[in-house]
Design a protein around this motif. Structure first.
Motif, PDB file in Angstrom:
ATOM      1  N   LYS A 546      45.700  53.274  38.619  1.00 44.23           N
ATOM      2  CA  LYS A 546      46.686  53.664  37.603  1.00 44.23           C
ATOM      3  C   LYS A 546      47.865  52.701  37.590  1.00 44.23           C
ATOM      4  CE  LYS A 546      45.720  58.630  37.281  1.00 44.23           C
ATOM      5  NZ  LYS A 546      46.272  59.998  37.438  1.00 44.23           N
ATOM      6  N   VAL A 547      48.326  52.310  38.780  1.00 43.97           N
ATOM      7  CA  VAL A 547      49.416  51.345  38.858  1.00 43.97           C
ATOM      8  C   VAL A 547      48.984  50.013  38.249  1.00 43.97           C
ATOM      9  CG1 VAL A 547      50.936  50.074  40.418  1.00 43.97           C
ATOM     10  CG2 VAL A 547      50.371  52.461  40.902  1.00 43.97           C
ATOM     11  N   PHE A 548      47.745  49.619  38.523  1.00 52.30           N
ATOM     12  CA  PHE A 548      47.236  48.358  37.991  1.00 52.30           C
ATOM     13  C   PHE A 548      47.179  48.393  36.464  1.00 52.30           C
ATOM     14  CE2 PHE A 548      43.724  45.661  36.592  1.00 52.30           C
ATOM     15  CZ  PHE A 548      44.086  44.452  37.147  1.00 52.30           C
ATOM     16  N   GLU A 549      46.715  49.497  35.900  1.00 53.24           N
ATOM     17  CA  GLU A 549      46.630  49.603  34.440  1.00 53.24           C
ATOM     18  C   GLU A 549      48.018  49.522  33.813  1.00 53.24           C
ATOM     19  OE1 GLU A 549      44.010  49.488  32.657  1.00 53.24           O
ATOM     20  OE2 GLU A 549      42.612  49.531  34.347  1.00 53.24           O
ATOM     21  N   GLU A 550      49.013  50.123  34.480  1.00 50.04           N
ATOM     22  CA  GLU A 550      50.381  50.034  33.963  1.00 50.04           C
ATOM     23  C   GLU A 550      50.888  48.598  34.051  1.00 50.04           C
ATOM     24  OE1 GLU A 550      54.722  52.182  34.631  1.00 50.04           O
ATOM     25  OE2 GLU A 550      52.915  53.000  35.551  1.00 50.04           O
ATOM     26  N   MET A 551      50.498  47.920  35.110  1.00 51.69           N
ATOM     27  CA  MET A 551      50.883  46.517  35.264  1.00 51.69           C
ATOM     28  C   MET A 551      50.282  45.660  34.138  1.00 51.69           C
ATOM     29  SD  MET A 551      50.156  44.151  38.617  1.00 51.69           S
ATOM     30  CE  MET A 551      50.832  42.509  38.798  1.00 51.69           C
ATOM     31  N   LEU A 552      49.042  45.945  33.775  1.00 55.38           N
ATOM     32  CA  LEU A 552      48.402  45.203  32.686  1.00 55.38           C
ATOM     33  C   LEU A 552      49.147  45.371  31.369  1.00 55.38           C
ATOM     34  CD1 LEU A 552      44.539  45.715  33.137  1.00 55.38           C
ATOM     35  CD2 LEU A 552      45.785  43.563  33.233  1.00 55.38           C
ATOM     36  N   LYS A 553      49.738  46.539  31.167  1.00 58.12           N
ATOM     37  CA  LYS A 553      50.422  46.828  29.901  1.00 58.12           C
ATOM     38  C   LYS A 553      51.840  46.273  29.856  1.00 58.12           C
ATOM     39  CE  LYS A 553      47.851  51.163  29.328  1.00 58.12           C
ATOM     40  NZ  LYS A 553      47.965  52.658  29.309  1.00 58.12           N
ATOM     41  N   ASP A 554      52.389  45.901  31.009  1.00 53.43           N
ATOM     42  CA  ASP A 554      53.773  45.436  31.065  1.00 53.43           C
ATOM     43  C   ASP A 554      53.828  43.966  30.640  1.00 53.43           C
ATOM     44  OD1 ASP A 554      56.382  44.746  31.677  1.00 53.43           O
ATOM     45  OD2 ASP A 554      56.439  45.953  33.500  1.00 53.43           O
ATOM     46  N   PRO A 555      54.452  43.647  29.491  1.00 56.82           N
ATOM     47  CA  PRO A 555      54.464  42.250  29.013  1.00 56.82           C
ATOM     48  C   PRO A 555      55.349  41.334  29.848  1.00 56.82           C
ATOM     49  CG  PRO A 555      55.848  43.603  27.612  1.00 56.82           C
ATOM     50  CD  PRO A 555      55.179  44.548  28.580  1.00 56.82           C
ATOM     51  N   ARG A 556      56.194  41.916  30.709  1.00 57.33           N
ATOM     52  CA  ARG A 556      57.074  41.079  31.533  1.00 57.33           C
ATOM     53  C   ARG A 556      56.375  40.560  32.773  1.00 57.33           C
ATOM     54  NH1 ARG A 556      60.851  46.175  31.318  1.00 57.33           N
ATOM     55  NH2 ARG A 556      58.860  46.867  32.165  1.00 57.33           N
ATOM     56  N   VAL A 557      55.205  41.086  33.069  1.00 58.84           N
ATOM     57  CA  VAL A 557      54.517  40.781  34.321  1.00 58.84           C
ATOM     58  C   VAL A 557      53.174  40.130  34.011  1.00 58.84           C
ATOM     59  CG1 VAL A 557      53.531  41.743  36.418  1.00 58.84           C
ATOM     60  CG2 VAL A 557      55.633  42.698  35.490  1.00 58.84           C
ATOM     61  N   LYS A 558      52.872  39.087  34.735  1.00 56.62           N
ATOM     62  CA  LYS A 558      51.597  38.396  34.594  1.00 56.62           C
ATOM     63  C   LYS A 558      50.703  38.770  35.762  1.00 56.62           C
ATOM     64  CE  LYS A 558      49.692  33.802  33.698  1.00 56.62           C
ATOM     65  NZ  LYS A 558      50.031  32.368  33.541  1.00 56.62           N
ATOM     66  N   VAL A 559      49.626  39.487  35.464  1.00 55.78           N
ATOM     67  CA  VAL A 559      48.697  39.929  36.509  1.00 55.78           C
ATOM     68  C   VAL A 559      48.023  38.705  37.121  1.00 55.78           C
ATOM     69  CG1 VAL A 559      46.650  41.293  36.998  1.00 55.78           C
ATOM     70  CG2 VAL A 559      48.323  42.116  35.350  1.00 55.78           C
ATOM     71  N   ASP A 560      47.992  38.644  38.442  1.00 56.53           N
ATOM     72  CA  ASP A 560      47.417  37.491  39.118  1.00 56.53           C
ATOM     73  C   ASP A 560      46.266  37.913  40.018  1.00 56.53           C
ATOM     74  OD1 ASP A 560      48.700  38.790  41.143  1.00 56.53           O
ATOM     75  OD2 ASP A 560      50.016  37.131  41.713  1.00 56.53           O
ATOM     76  N   GLN A 561      45.746  36.952  40.758  1.00 59.44           N
ATOM     77  CA  GLN A 561      44.599  37.198  41.629  1.00 59.44           C
ATOM     78  C   GLN A 561      44.920  38.228  42.701  1.00 59.44           C
ATOM     79  OE1 GLN A 561      41.597  34.866  41.553  1.00 59.44           O
ATOM     80  NE2 GLN A 561      40.671  36.585  42.616  1.00 59.44           N
ATOM     81  N   VAL A 562      46.154  38.215  43.192  1.00 58.88           N
ATOM     82  CA  VAL A 562      46.531  39.154  44.255  1.00 58.88           C
ATOM     83  C   VAL A 562      46.375  40.594  43.781  1.00 58.88           C
ATOM     84  CG1 VAL A 562      48.436  39.929  45.722  1.00 58.88           C
ATOM     85  CG2 VAL A 562      48.123  37.483  45.291  1.00 58.88           C
TER      86      VAL A 562
END
Length: 751
Positions: A546-562
């Protein structure tokens, strides 16, 4: 008064090729209070003949627009905003552009939010073309200064797509911010620079677009991006472009050159840059000398850094001679590292062909008398503190403390320790685990009137959390907020979240995450991944997802390999292999390839789930990624990059195969370990074999097909025992898994 001249609108239905999602989700980070850059106008690159979509205003609308314009001309921005917000209709383009400009220029959290709301409304009503380029440029500058870098980029790019050339102060501000940003920021900065200059070059009469020409600050920003990347080729190309734009390098330009030398391990050229500056008539600034000290400290050459600082303390101007003599002495001791050849009054320095030879003329190296500094420079607290940081990095705690005492005794007030100096000592004490002494330094700062800042408290917070003293960390943040009046930032909360994880308090981590957002502090990539870690380690992979999905939706954050790996880890720690593999497939769809950490999590999950067949599939993929690339595949960007497996991954896979009696694959894996310089744990594998497989092949009743398969397994088993050193039929003989004429029938081993 600011120029708000409007231009004919572009032939597009909207000015921005952006969606409302991009504009609306960037409001939580509080903008800074510094003023936006002043500039007069923007020049559009290509004129258009179309007219804007307008409606016939009613008399009441014209009256409102007239009143609004009068308020804006009188700089009554607050009253103008109230009038705009209460009006049901959109003002005319002149009023809208002036209002956005003045709100952006105020550069406060509230005014920036108001300017964004106007953009959102215009986008929703498809009227973004009403704004002129001046207002958009000011909004981009305000966005940069307030930390909304993605928002600023989207504005500049949309202006370019709509054939508007932003003023150089607008686009160079974005380039400057990107050059020091994490992730892909420096590359984005270089691309943005070329996007602007490419459009300028399309205009035959460049005087029409002179306000968009890059200045020295713009070049320094993009050169800094190259320095951060360590890209010498691109750096030299851009440096060579400066005369084309009538730009002359200044002291900051050469400071960036020093930074590049440090980044690409060219310590031998540091003194050359200083000599080049002086020969070109560019007076070094105190930041230049600080950059030199920082570079030597970064190389771990504290001896040269100390001699440099001591020379400054003595008021010596022959710094070039001192540094050159040190450099030549060190070069003589490293097997003639630099080869110098004279060609047409220039010198060519051969050192891994890094392209720096064009930046250094012959006189810099060949001059019998190195130039003197144009004046005497005294080291300030920043230079002393940088040397102090070198002591801290080297673990020289006593020298760090002694430097602080020496700074206190300096006659020049500019050399007295400031909050950065004291914070450095606190950091050194925290690193050494002396939290009580670090706290005493904090009290000393308060006593002598040197205020501690947020960085100081964050270092102490980290120290308490690393020592699992989370209660003391909570007490410190309460003191910081209630007594000192310093509000925690995202780093403070990330530290507390990580501290909660260390003491296995996932509920506390979530509480701090929610408190951070309630205060209007935007989570960073670290915030999300740290919270994901809390749920992954506590056996709650669904919450991590759930936290990851919210991270995907946040335009200020770039999801990375970590982040992807943390999600895989969450599922694999529970033995949920299928879910973990699904995440890996999603990862590939988003352009990420599994790395060693990904495979390590999958291997651990397979071991926990006791699915040895999955281990065979995983090993085949790992083996393929480890194999040397063929020449025709070397430049194939569609193929996943090669990997170098670590001990944890290979040991886990070998463990699974040995327990499942997949001895052929186990031998392949241990051979891979030895090829990569990893010593397999033969003691462990011997114990596993004796406990689990010492009574193998004792049954005499089996079908012929089963006996054939058993024979192949036994051969592999004997080979594995030979490798372990256990009694086997191959002692004192040469052995092979596949004797001549026999095909590898191991595939039946994996059934």
């Amino acid at each position: 008064m600011m120029n708000t001249t409007t231009f004919p609108p572009p032939p597009l239905s909207t000015l921005f090729s952006l969606n409302s999602h991009t504009f609306s989700l960037l409001r939580t980070s509080p903008p800074s209070t510094s003023s936006a850059a002043k500039f007069t106008t923007f020049i559009r690159a290509e004129r258009t003949t179309t007219t804007s979509i307008t409606t016939n205003p009613t008399p009441s609308q014209r009256s409102e627009d007239h009143t609004l314009l009068s308020l804006l001309r009188s700089r009554k921005t607050e009253e103008a905003w109230l009038l705009y917000s209460q009006s049901p209709h959109l003002p005319n383009p002149t009023c809208l552009s002036r209002l956005v400009s003045q709100l952006s220029y105020q550069n406060t959290p509230e005014s920036f939010s108001r300017a964004q709301s106007i953009i959102s409304r215009l986008h929703h009503e498809r009227q973004l073309h009403r704004l002129d380029s001046n207002s958009l440029g000011l909004l981009a500058v305000s966005a940069v200064k307030s930390g909304h870098t993605l928002y600023a980029i989207s504005i500049i790019k949309s202006m370019l797509r709509s054939n508007y050339l932003p003023h150089f102060k607008a686009w160079s501000a974005v380039v400057s911010r990107l050059s020091g940003s994490p992730d892909n920021g420096p590359n984005d900065a270089i691309r943005l620079y070329y996007s602007v200059t490419k459009r300028i070059r399309r205009v035959e009469d460049r005087t029409l677009v002179a306000h968009s020409w890059p200045d020295t600050a713009a070049f320094n920003a993009v050169l800094n991006a190259c320095a951060n990347l360590g890209d010498v080729t691109k750096f030299c190309q851009l440096f060579d472009e400066m005369p084309e734009w009538d730009v002359v390098p200044d002291a900051l330009t050469y400071n960036v050159v020093i930074k590049l030398c440090a980044r690409i391990d060219r310590k031998d050229l540091l003194v050359c840059v200083l000599m080049l500056m002086i020969s070109k008539g560019v007076e070094p600034c105190i930041t230049t000398l600080h950059s030199l000290v920082a570079a030597y400290v970064g190389f771990g050459d504290l001896e040269t850094a100390e001699r440099l600082v001591q020379a400054l303390r003595e008021g010596r101007r022959d710094l070039c001679r001192i540094l050159r003599d040190i450099s030549l002495a060190k070069v003589d001791g490293v097997d003639n590292e630099i080869e110098i050849k004279h060609e047409n009054d220039d010198i060519v320095i051969k050192h891994e062909n890094d392209g720096f030879e064009k930046l250094i003329p012959k006189s810099i190296i060949d001059n019998a008398e190195p130039p003197l500094l144009p004046r005497v420079y005294s080291p300030d607290s920043r230079i002393y503190t940088t040397l102090m940081k070198g002591y801290m990095k080297a673990g020289r705690l006593s020298d760090t403390v002694r430097m602080l005492e020496a700074m206190r005794r300096q006659e020049d007030s500019a050399s007295h320790p400031d909050h950065v100096s004291y914070t450095t000592v606190i950091s050194a004490l925290v690193k050494a685990g002396s939290m009580d002494k670090a706290r005493q330094v904090l009290y000393e700062m308060t006593r002598i009137g040197v205020p501690a800042n947020l960085v100081t408290y964050n270092i102490l917070l980290k120290g308490y959390c690393q020592q699992l003293q989370v209660d003391r960390a909570k007490g410190l943040i309460k003191e910081m907020t209630d007594v000192v009046g310093i509000l925690p930032d995202v780093v403070s909360y990330n530290t507390l979240i990580d501290g909660c994880i260390l003491v296995d308090d996932s509920a506390g981590a979530l509480a701090y995450f929610n408190e951070m957002r309630a205060r209007g502090i935007a989570p960073t990539k670290i915030s999300y991944t740290t919270l994901m870690k809390a749920f992954a380690l506590s056996g709650q992979p669904k919450l991590a997802n759930k936290v990851f999905e919210e991270m995907l939706k946040d335009p200020r954050v770039k999801v990375d390999q970590v982040a992807w790996n943390m999600l895989v880890e969450g599922y694999c720690r529970m033995g949920l292999i299928e879910e973990g593999k699904s995440v890996v497939e999603r990862m590939r769809e988003h352009g990420f390839h599994p790395n060693v950490a990904t495979y390590g999590s999958l291997a651990n999950g397979i071991a926990l789930a006791r699915k040895p067949g999955e281990a065979l599939l995983l090993w085949n993929e790992v083996k393929e990624r480890c194999a040397p690339r063929r020449d025709d595949d070397a430049n194939n960007s569609t193929l996943p990059p090669p990997i170098r497996p670590d001990e944890g991954l290979l040991d886990t896979l070998a463990d699974i195969c040995v327990r499942a009696a997949f001895f052929r694959k186990a031998l392949e894996i241990v051979a891979c370990m030895e090829e990569n310089g990893i010593s397999p744990n033969k003691t462990k594998f011997t114990r596993i074999y004796v406990e689990m497989h010492s009574r193998m092949f004792t049954s005499k009743h089996a079908s012929k097909a089963r006996q054939d398969r058993r024979r192949e397994k036994k051969r592999a088993s004997e080979a594995f025992k030979f490798w372990l050193g256990l009694p086997n039929e191959y002692y004192a003989t040469e052995w092979s898994l596949n004797p001549p004429g026999r095909q590898d029938q191991y595939e039946s081993d994996s059934i």
